[in-house]
Design an enzyme around this catalytic site. Structure first.
Site, PDB file in Angstrom:
ATOM      1  N   GLY A   8      49.822  94.791  73.723  1.00 17.28           N
ATOM      2  CA  GLY A   8      51.040  94.229  74.264  1.00 17.28           C
ATOM      3  C   GLY A   8      51.926  93.673  73.171  1.00 17.28           C
ATOM      4  O   GLY A   8      51.555  93.665  71.987  1.00 17.28           O
ATOM      5  N   THR A  10      52.709  90.612  72.519  1.00 14.55           N
ATOM      6  CA  THR A  10      52.218  89.364  71.937  1.00 14.55           C
ATOM      7  C   THR A  10      50.774  89.468  71.471  1.00 14.55           C
ATOM      8  O   THR A  10      50.427  88.983  70.391  1.00 14.55           O
ATOM      9  CB  THR A  10      52.332  88.211  72.959  1.00 14.55           C
ATOM     10  OG1 THR A  10      53.696  88.091  73.372  1.00 14.55           O
ATOM     11  CG2 THR A  10      51.886  86.894  72.347  1.00 14.55           C
ATOM     12  N   ASN A  11      49.922  90.104  72.270  1.00 13.28           N
ATOM     13  CA  ASN A  11      48.499  90.202  71.944  1.00 13.28           C
ATOM     14  C   ASN A  11      47.983  91.620  72.102  1.00 13.28           C
ATOM     15  O   ASN A  11      48.513  92.401  72.891  1.00 13.28           O
ATOM     16  CB  ASN A  11      47.674  89.279  72.852  1.00 13.28           C
ATOM     17  CG  ASN A  11      47.950  87.815  72.605  1.00 13.28           C
ATOM     18  OD1 ASN A  11      47.748  87.316  71.496  1.00 13.28           O
ATOM     19  ND2 ASN A  11      48.417  87.110  73.624  1.00 13.28           N
ATOM     20  N   GLY A 107      56.372 101.611  81.194  1.00 14.18           N
ATOM     21  CA  GLY A 107      55.327 101.329  80.219  1.00 14.18           C
ATOM     22  C   GLY A 107      53.975 101.798  80.716  1.00 14.18           C
ATOM     23  O   GLY A 107      53.641 101.641  81.902  1.00 14.18           O
ATOM     24  N   ASP A 109      51.113 100.560  80.298  1.00 11.92           N
ATOM     25  CA  ASP A 109      50.283  99.469  80.824  1.00 11.92           C
ATOM     26  C   ASP A 109      50.600  99.189  82.292  1.00 11.92           C
ATOM     27  O   ASP A 109      49.705  98.859  83.078  1.00 11.92           O
ATOM     28  CB  ASP A 109      50.465  98.212  79.985  1.00 11.92           C
ATOM     29  CG  ASP A 109      51.912  97.741  79.910  1.00 11.92           C
ATOM     30  OD1 ASP A 109      52.841  98.582  80.006  1.00 11.92           O
ATOM     31  OD2 ASP A 109      52.133  96.528  79.733  1.00 11.92           O
ATOM     32  N   ARG A 110      51.868  99.341  82.682  1.00 13.31           N
ATOM     33  CA  ARG A 110      52.250  99.100  84.081  1.00 13.31           C
ATOM     34  C   ARG A 110      51.633 100.156  84.993  1.00 13.31           C
ATOM     35  O   ARG A 110      51.182  99.843  86.102  1.00 13.31           O
ATOM     36  CB  ARG A 110      53.774  99.103  84.216  1.00 13.31           C
ATOM     37  CG  ARG A 110      54.456  97.989  83.419  1.00 13.31           C
ATOM     38  CD  ARG A 110      55.967  98.081  83.489  1.00 13.31           C
ATOM     39  NE  ARG A 110      56.456  97.748  84.822  1.00 13.31           N
ATOM     40  CZ  ARG A 110      57.741  97.834  85.169  1.00 13.31           C
ATOM     41  NH1 ARG A 110      58.650  98.251  84.285  1.00 13.31           N
ATOM     42  NH2 ARG A 110      58.120  97.516  86.397  1.00 13.31           N
ATOM     43  N   ASP A 129      52.146  90.934  86.354  1.00 10.16           N
ATOM     44  CA  ASP A 129      51.490  90.833  85.046  1.00 10.16           C
ATOM     45  C   ASP A 129      52.258  89.850  84.171  1.00 10.16           C
ATOM     46  O   ASP A 129      53.396  90.101  83.774  1.00 10.16           O
ATOM     47  CB  ASP A 129      51.428  92.209  84.384  1.00 10.16           C
ATOM     48  CG  ASP A 129      50.560  92.226  83.131  1.00 10.16           C
ATOM     49  OD1 ASP A 129      50.182  91.138  82.645  1.00 10.16           O
ATOM     50  OD2 ASP A 129      50.255  93.327  82.635  1.00 10.16           O
ATOM     51  N   THR A 132      54.406  88.928  77.709  1.00  7.88           N
ATOM     52  CA  THR A 132      55.624  88.515  77.006  1.00  7.88           C
ATOM     53  C   THR A 132      56.792  88.556  77.981  1.00  7.88           C
ATOM     54  O   THR A 132      57.633  87.655  78.023  1.00  7.88           O
ATOM     55  CB  THR A 132      55.889  89.443  75.812  1.00  7.88           C
ATOM     56  OG1 THR A 132      54.718  89.479  74.995  1.00  7.88           O
ATOM     57  CG2 THR A 132      57.060  88.941  74.987  1.00  7.88           C
ATOM     58  N   THR A 184      60.940  63.110  79.097  1.00  5.36           N
ATOM     59  CA  THR A 184      61.559  64.404  78.790  1.00  5.36           C
ATOM     60  C   THR A 184      60.552  65.544  78.837  1.00  5.36           C
ATOM     61  O   THR A 184      60.825  66.618  79.401  1.00  5.36           O
ATOM     62  CB  THR A 184      62.234  64.355  77.413  1.00  5.36           C
ATOM     63  OG1 THR A 184      63.246  63.352  77.433  1.00  5.36           O
ATOM     64  CG2 THR A 184      62.865  65.697  77.068  1.00  5.36           C
TER      65      THR A 184
END
Length: 263
Positions: A8, A10-11, A107, A109-110, A129, A132, A184
């Site tokens: 992916g 990010t990972n 994609g 993966d999808r 899913d 990112t 905050t």
């Protein structure tokens, strides 16, 4: 033994299967400049720690949405495992009816998620899913992929709030005790988490309404923050963090059976 790899933005997640059981899985950050030796050495160390013989890996299957790392990944598999990996969308074609206007835009993966979700949970089904980007994928009662929705990931949303405001800090994504924040950081956590959860619920509701029988639609979540969002919304029929890796295992089994029905 099978090594399944889901790459992916990010990972990169690795899953090691023996027969129908996942023995272990691990993650490596997706670095577009990573070398094949970095991938190979990291993977070798993990196999050593888990006391798994790398020579036991018979095949490797990969799905990726990051073309820039594929040269290094495939070379690492050749060099450290002495295997030519099977790549979804390249030397493995997916057996699914894809109703996207341009099926090549979806994609891999999808589609993997759609196939395994239908296999495990039946249809119609929506897969959410949390990566990112957060993707919503709709599968009908026959297993056909209908399309879906793409929404900025929750971490992207949180980072944008930090980067585009002068006084708001970067925060950890945690569930606050109250929606009304008393400082905050709590206020930001509340707004990001509950606002995001509301968006997810709304998109799922609207997709469900496009089916003939919305009440029959199952909703399956996967990805890193699926559990956190699930506790807030309560809309998921299942939270399945190993969905994509299990999908790769299913696709591999189907592919091998077609090549050799007696295997």
């Amino acid at each position: 033994m099978l090594l399944a790899i889901d790459i992916g933005n990010t990972n990169m997640e690795f899953g090691v299967f023996e027969d129908d059981r996942m023995l272990t899985n691990f993650r490596l950050g997706t670095n577009r400049d990573i070398t094949s030796d970095e991938v190979g050495l990291f993977t070798s160390q993990f196999f050593t720690i888990q006391q798994i013989d790398m020579k036991s890996v018979q095949d490797i299957i990969i799905t990726s949405v990051v073309p820039q790392v594929m040269y290094s990944i495939t070379n690492a598999m050749r060099k450290y495992f002495d295997k030519e990996p099977l790549i979804v969308g390249d030397n493995i074609k997916l057996d699914i009816v894809n109703k996207y206007d341009n099926p090549k835009e979806v994609g891999a993966d999808r589609l993997v998620n759609a196939i395994i979700a239908y296999k495990k949970y039946g249809g119609p089904v929506i897969v959410v899913d949390f990566g990112t980007a957060t993707t919503f994928d709709a599968v009908d009662e026959t297993g056909a992929y209908l399309g879906g929705s793409i929404y900025p990931g929750i971490k992207i949303s949180a980072d944008a709030l930090f980067q585009k405001t002068s006084k708001l800090p970067r925060i950890e994504l945690l569930k606050p005790e109250h929606v009304i924040g008393l400082n905050t950081i709590e206020s930001m956590q509340s707004g990001i988490l509950y606002g995001y959860a509301g968006a997810v619920k709304n998109i799922v509701d609207m997709i469900s309404r496009e089916f003939a029988h919305p009440e029959s639609v199952k909703v399956i979540a996967t990805g890193g923050l699926s559990k956190m969002i699930g506790t807030v919304t309560g809309i998921f029929d299942a939270i399945d963090k190993r969905l994509t890796l299990e999908g790769l295992k299913l696709i591999y089994d189907d592919c091998i059976h077609k090549l050799d029905p007696h295997r």
